[in-house]
Design an enzyme around this catalytic site. Structure first.
Site, PDB file in Angstrom:
ATOM      1  N   ASN A 146     -54.433  16.098 -64.787  1.00  0.00           N
ATOM      2  CA  ASN A 146     -54.704  17.500 -64.443  1.00  0.00           C
ATOM      3  C   ASN A 146     -54.251  17.716 -63.001  1.00  0.00           C
ATOM      4  OD1 ASN A 146     -55.757  20.008 -63.864  1.00  0.00           O
ATOM      5  ND2 ASN A 146     -57.901  19.342 -63.894  1.00  0.00           N
ATOM      6  N   LYS A 201     -54.190  20.481 -61.419  1.00  0.00           N
ATOM      7  CA  LYS A 201     -54.932  21.581 -60.777  1.00  0.00           C
ATOM      8  C   LYS A 201     -53.957  22.517 -60.049  1.00  0.00           C
ATOM      9  CE  LYS A 201     -58.733  18.376 -60.285  1.00  0.00           C
ATOM     10  NZ  LYS A 201     -60.020  18.081 -59.672  1.00  0.00           N
ATOM     11  N   SER A 220     -62.635  10.501 -60.613  1.00  0.00           N
ATOM     12  CA  SER A 220     -62.210   9.419 -59.712  1.00  0.00           C
ATOM     13  C   SER A 220     -61.678   8.187 -60.448  1.00  0.00           C
ATOM     14  CB  SER A 220     -63.346   9.036 -58.760  1.00  0.00           C
ATOM     15  OG  SER A 220     -63.677  10.138 -57.929  1.00  0.00           O
TER      16      SER A 220
HETATM   17  C1  PEP Z   1     -60.588  16.257 -62.687  1.00  0.00           C
HETATM   18  O1  PEP Z   1     -60.515  17.193 -61.920  1.00  0.00           O
HETATM   19  O2  PEP Z   1     -60.556  16.476 -63.906  1.00  0.00           O
HETATM   20  C2  PEP Z   1     -60.728  14.920 -62.139  1.00  0.00           C
HETATM   21  C3  PEP Z   1     -61.215  13.986 -62.916  1.00  0.00           C
HETATM   22  O3  PEP Z   1     -60.356  14.742 -60.829  1.00  0.00           O
HETATM   23  P1  PEP Z   1     -60.278  13.330 -60.036  1.00  0.00           P
HETATM   24  O4  PEP Z   1     -59.605  12.339 -60.954  1.00  0.00           O
HETATM   25  O5  PEP Z   1     -59.459  13.636 -58.832  1.00  0.00           O
HETATM   26  O6  PEP Z   1     -61.670  12.935 -59.739  1.00  0.00           O
END
Ligand code: PEP
Length: 251
Positions: free
Chosen positions: A9, A11, A209
């Site tokens: 993702n 974003k 994460s």
């Molecule tokens: C997310 O936004 O779906 C996500 C899991 O972000 P990150 O991997 O950066 O924690």
């Protein structure tokens, strides 16, 4: 047999220059043995679909409107995502629930429209830190599942992503036991609502994460069928490490 999925993702990150990362990813994972999905910003959907064409990597949107078309300035329909080359869509991400006040019923309406348009729909659920500390995690997840998932869901059109809000972009990750408990709970809820056949066929992703260094142990947890990855999906090298860990899990 549920096919494993590594979903990225992006974003609100990435302009045309970021497509170089997708090119690298396609070269590193041409015909992967697991499903690989990248959800770039809407402005890149079409170019991203062209970039990964023939590699086996899929492209998805990050949201869509609940209506099929109409007077909704700035919004995108499920059919538009399809037309741009998307085959998946993420719905109900905690950032959309928080930033845009999306409620479970909004997400369910969007999911219905997305499924009707033929998109595989990834519905996100997850608790806040306060909710976890108050021992309300399973109640919250249960409510999100029953409220956000439409009745027409199947193992083909639905994926559920468990994303504890406090683990997103923070470097904090629940224990493997905590991840397993929530995934087992989601599986049980899906089986209870849709029957064993459908309930067992829906893929469950963990998100929050996930990095190349912790992916393998997370993928080893029961009922974890892959990951929804934010930050680490932006760089081909990092996302590739996560995909490789998933490929090792199936080999
Ligand atoms: C997310 O936004 O779906 C996500 C899991 O972000 P990150 O991997 O950066 O924690």
């Amino acid at each position: 047999m549920r096919r494993k999925l590594a979903a990225g993702n992006w974003k609100m990150n990435g302009t045309g220059a970021a497509l170089a990362e997708l090119e690298s990813l396609s070269a590193l994972h041409h015909a992967p043995s697991v499903d690989v999905l990248v959800c770039p910003p809407a402005t890149l959907l079409n170019r991203a679909a062209q970039t990964v064409h023939g590699s086996g990597i899929s492209i998805g949107g990050q949201d869509c409107h609940s209506e099929v078309s109409g007077a909704h300035t700035g919004d995108l329909s499920a059919e538009m995502l399809r037309d741009a080359g998307a085959t998946y869509v993420i719905l109900g991400h905690s950032e959309r629930r928080e930033d845009h006040g999306e409620q479970n019923e909004d997400i369910r309406a969007k999911a219905r429209t997305a499924m009707n348009a033929g998109l595989v729909t990834i519905i996100c659920v997850g608790e806040s830190l306060e909710q976890r500390e108050a021992a309300n995690t399973l109640d919250i997840i249960g409510g999100q599942l029953s409220g956000s998932i439409p009745d027409q869901s199947t193992g083909e059109n639905l994926i559920v992503a468990y994303e504890p809000i406090w683990a997103i972009g923070t470097g904090k990750v629940p224990t493997l036991e905590e991840i397993g408990d929530v995934h087992d709970f989601i599986r049980a809820r899906l089986e209870r609502r849709f029957g064993e056949g459908v309930g067992r066929s829906v893929r469950l992703l963990y998100g929050g994460s996930v990095k190349p260094g912790n992916a393998a142990e997370i993928f080893n947890v029961s009922n974890v069928d892959g990951a929804l990855v934010g930050g680490a999906s932006l760089k081909a090298q990092d996302f590739s490490g996560i995909i490789s860990a998933l490929e090792r899990e199936v080999s």
